[in-house]
Design a protein around this motif. Structure first.
Motif, PDB file in Angstrom:
ATOM      1  N   VAL A   9      -4.509  -7.528   0.154  1.00 56.89           N
ATOM      2  CA  VAL A   9      -5.396  -7.094  -0.803  1.00 56.89           C
ATOM      3  C   VAL A   9      -6.546  -7.798  -0.287  1.00 56.89           C
ATOM      4  CG1 VAL A   9      -6.204  -6.770  -3.207  1.00 56.89           C
ATOM      5  CG2 VAL A   9      -3.724  -6.780  -2.809  1.00 56.89           C
ATOM      6  N   VAL A  10      -7.619  -6.898   0.164  1.00 62.59           N
ATOM      7  CA  VAL A  10      -8.789  -7.498   0.697  1.00 62.59           C
ATOM      8  C   VAL A  10     -10.048  -6.976   0.115  1.00 62.59           C
ATOM      9  CG1 VAL A  10      -7.897  -8.200   2.952  1.00 62.59           C
ATOM     10  CG2 VAL A  10      -9.002  -6.176   2.974  1.00 62.59           C
ATOM     11  N   GLU A  11     -11.294  -7.686   0.414  1.00 62.32           N
ATOM     12  CA  GLU A  11     -12.574  -7.132  -0.274  1.00 62.32           C
ATOM     13  C   GLU A  11     -12.881  -5.931   0.512  1.00 62.32           C
ATOM     14  OE1 GLU A  11     -15.615 -10.014  -1.342  1.00 62.32           O
ATOM     15  OE2 GLU A  11     -14.091 -11.434  -2.166  1.00 62.32           O
ATOM     16  N   LYS A  33      -0.671   4.761   4.361  1.00 64.69           N
ATOM     17  CA  LYS A  33      -1.976   4.959   4.382  1.00 64.69           C
ATOM     18  C   LYS A  33      -2.928   3.858   3.555  1.00 64.69           C
ATOM     19  CE  LYS A  33      -5.116   8.916   3.850  1.00 64.69           C
ATOM     20  NZ  LYS A  33      -5.252  10.236   3.472  1.00 64.69           N
ATOM     21  N   PRO A  34      -3.582   3.082   3.987  1.00 63.65           N
ATOM     22  CA  PRO A  34      -4.320   2.057   3.346  1.00 63.65           C
ATOM     23  C   PRO A  34      -5.094   2.890   2.151  1.00 63.65           C
ATOM     24  CG  PRO A  34      -5.000   1.905   5.628  1.00 63.65           C
ATOM     25  CD  PRO A  34      -4.133   3.199   5.554  1.00 63.65           C
ATOM     26  N   ARG A  35      -5.442   2.309   1.158  1.00 59.26           N
ATOM     27  CA  ARG A  35      -6.130   2.725  -0.127  1.00 59.26           C
ATOM     28  C   ARG A  35      -7.013   1.958  -0.717  1.00 59.26           C
ATOM     29  NH1 ARG A  35      -3.379   1.945  -4.960  1.00 59.26           N
ATOM     30  NH2 ARG A  35      -1.364   1.096  -4.646  1.00 59.26           N
ATOM     31  N   SER A  36      -7.517   2.281  -1.722  1.00 59.60           N
ATOM     32  CA  SER A  36      -8.485   1.389  -2.436  1.00 59.60           C
ATOM     33  C   SER A  36      -7.915   1.128  -3.683  1.00 59.60           C
ATOM     34  CB  SER A  36     -10.062   1.757  -2.331  1.00 59.60           C
ATOM     35  OG  SER A  36      -9.811   3.148  -2.788  1.00 59.60           O
ATOM     36  N   GLU A  37      -8.091   0.055  -4.383  1.00 54.93           N
ATOM     37  CA  GLU A  37      -7.610  -0.420  -5.811  1.00 54.93           C
ATOM     38  C   GLU A  37      -8.952  -0.987  -6.294  1.00 54.93           C
ATOM     39  OE1 GLU A  37      -3.454  -1.491  -6.885  1.00 54.93           O
ATOM     40  OE2 GLU A  37      -4.915  -3.426  -6.949  1.00 54.93           O
ATOM     41  N   LEU A  42      -6.318  -1.943   0.090  1.00 55.79           N
ATOM     42  CA  LEU A  42      -5.038  -2.506   0.171  1.00 55.79           C
ATOM     43  C   LEU A  42      -4.671  -1.878   1.519  1.00 55.79           C
ATOM     44  CD1 LEU A  42      -3.328  -1.356  -3.034  1.00 55.79           C
ATOM     45  CD2 LEU A  42      -4.797  -3.350  -2.797  1.00 55.79           C
ATOM     46  N   LEU A  43      -4.168  -3.166   2.345  1.00 57.35           N
ATOM     47  CA  LEU A  43      -3.625  -2.744   3.786  1.00 57.35           C
ATOM     48  C   LEU A  43      -2.113  -2.909   4.061  1.00 57.35           C
ATOM     49  CD1 LEU A  43      -6.729  -4.519   5.478  1.00 57.35           C
ATOM     50  CD2 LEU A  43      -6.265  -2.186   5.537  1.00 57.35           C
ATOM     51  N   PRO A  44      -1.267  -1.890   4.108  1.00 61.68           N
ATOM     52  CA  PRO A  44      -0.069  -2.146   4.341  1.00 61.68           C
ATOM     53  C   PRO A  44       0.334  -2.752   5.588  1.00 61.68           C
ATOM     54  CG  PRO A  44      -0.642   0.070   4.725  1.00 61.68           C
ATOM     55  CD  PRO A  44      -1.925  -0.705   4.401  1.00 61.68           C
ATOM     56  N   VAL A  45       1.301  -3.996   5.467  1.00 63.50           N
ATOM     57  CA  VAL A  45       1.612  -4.829   6.586  1.00 63.50           C
ATOM     58  C   VAL A  45       3.210  -4.662   6.671  1.00 63.50           C
ATOM     59  CG1 VAL A  45      -0.207  -6.516   6.425  1.00 63.50           C
ATOM     60  CG2 VAL A  45       1.955  -6.701   4.965  1.00 63.50           C
ATOM     61  N   THR A  46       3.591  -5.173   8.092  1.00 63.86           N
ATOM     62  CA  THR A  46       5.131  -4.635   8.469  1.00 63.86           C
ATOM     63  C   THR A  46       5.903  -5.805   7.797  1.00 63.86           C
ATOM     64  OG1 THR A  46       4.695  -5.974  10.299  1.00 63.86           O
ATOM     65  CG2 THR A  46       4.682  -3.637  10.699  1.00 63.86           C
ATOM     66  N   GLU A  47       5.673  -6.918   7.340  1.00 66.35           N
ATOM     67  CA  GLU A  47       6.468  -7.853   6.702  1.00 66.35           C
ATOM     68  C   GLU A  47       5.708  -8.741   5.569  1.00 66.35           C
ATOM     69  OE1 GLU A  47       6.736 -11.550   9.429  1.00 66.35           O
ATOM     70  OE2 GLU A  47       6.898  -9.912  10.687  1.00 66.35           O
ATOM     71  N   GLU A  48       6.391  -9.625   5.092  1.00 68.06           N
ATOM     72  CA  GLU A  48       5.961 -10.365   4.059  1.00 68.06           C
ATOM     73  C   GLU A  48       5.201 -11.658   4.682  1.00 68.06           C
ATOM     74  OE1 GLU A  48       8.867 -11.942   1.277  1.00 68.06           O
ATOM     75  OE2 GLU A  48       7.389 -12.965   0.145  1.00 68.06           O
TER      76      GLU A  48
END
Ligand code: SAM
Length: 304
Positions: A9-11, A33-37, A42-48
């Motif tokens: 979660v980034v600015e 798909k990245p989305r805003s909140e 919110l940028l989806p990543v492949t792992e934790e």
């Protein structure tokens, strides 16, 4: 289709820079798909990875059924020994020059793997860009993982200007050269001659004048009369705890030791640490390694 996924979660103003970095490191999960909140992206990543959290995303229709892979500079590492998929991947990504398949796990004292070339130029060498720094790597001859880039920045962010830093297991230098940005001096040791050879090239490539490479077994470092360090980095997750007494001998009172360890239980290495120092310890999970195992880092303040 919706799916729950790890994400950062980034600015908004930092979103594009973070997206590019994740892409460069092979950590951006392009299936979603990245989305805003609110005000955040919110940028989806492949792992934790560090700082990741779970959210729901819409899946992106796949372009050409590309295989899962990790990116290291211009090299893609496939999880399957599939030359056809490797050719498709190579054709779909102009930035790639080679697709490899690991024939062995990370192994031995030097923590390297053997690879088969599935497509492209037959090489295991490439150049990685990380936060404006460049690293020449050779995946078959010296360890390198792009997945620790966030961790390197976290430690850089903890540093005061002018610190003396020891990197006990430096590899080709990603921690040492990153931390040199704030340090007065970094001593970077490794016992793999190929890693030290690449470290010297990387020092020159980044015009870093304050990193001293040492081809040495970290166990010998306390015996050469080095003045105490403000910070000691121990990135040898399978064996670093055994070197903790050496790290403590090299760290000043009140200095910090970053001990990376592979563990199956939270706090697994605390008794070991307590036998060496009474100082404050903060443990965090860096990334999952395999089901039930993860890379943890203990930030240890040396005391007593
Ligand atoms: N810090 C580097 C990085 O993040 O890319 C490399 C980490 S790699 C997991 C561990 C490194 O420790 C390898 O390059 C290996 O050659 C080195 N190593 C293993 N045993 C060592 C020892 N006793 N003394 C010094 N270096 C050692």
């Amino acid at each position: 289709m919706d799916a729950e996924q790890w994400c950062l979660v980034v600015e908004k103003r930092e979103a594009e820079q973070t997206r590019r970095r994740l892409l460069e490191e092979g950590l951006l999960d392009r299936r979603y798909k990245p989305r805003s909140e609110g005000d955040a992206v919110l940028l989806p990543v492949t792992e934790e990875i560090a700082g990741a959290t779970r959210r729901t995303f819409v899946t992106v229709p796949q372009r050409a059924d590309l295989p899962r892979h990790d990116l290291v500079g211009g090299i893609a590492i496939l999880q399957e020994d599939d030359p056809e998929a490797a050719k498709r991947l190579l054709a779909s990504r102009p930035s790639l020059h080679t697709v490899l398949f690991p024939e062995t796990p990370v192994e031995g004292e030097y923590r390297t793997r053997r690879f088969a070339v599935l497509a492209g130029t037959p090489t295991t060498r490439t150049r990685v860009t990380e936060y404006g720094l460049r690293f020449d790597v050779d995946l078959a001859h010296a360890y390198f993982s792009a997945r620790l880039s966030t961790e390197r920045q976290r430690i850089l962010g903890m540093m005061e200007e002018g610190e003396r830093v020891l990197d006990m297991f430096a590899g080709v230098g990603p921690f040492a050269i990153t931390l040199a940005r704030r340090a007065e001096l970094v001593v970077a040791a490794d016992l793999n001659p190929a890693a030290i050879h690449l470290l010297i090239q990387n020092i020159a490539l980044n015009r870093t004048g304050n990193v001293i490479p040492a081809l040495a077994d970290a166990a010998h470092l306390p015996r050469i009369g080095l003045a105490p360090f403000d910070r000691v980095v121990m990135n040898l997750p399978l064996a670093a705890p055994a070197f903790l007494p050496a790290a403590a001998a090299l760290c000043r009172e009140g200095g910090t030791i970053h001990l990376y360890a592979l563990e199956e239980r939270e706090g697994e290495y605390l008794p070991h640490i307590r036998a060496v120092t009474a100082g404050n310890v903060v443990e965090r999970q860096v990334r999952t390694y395999s089901p039930g195992k993860w890379h943890a880092v203990y930030d240890i303040e040396k005391e007593g």
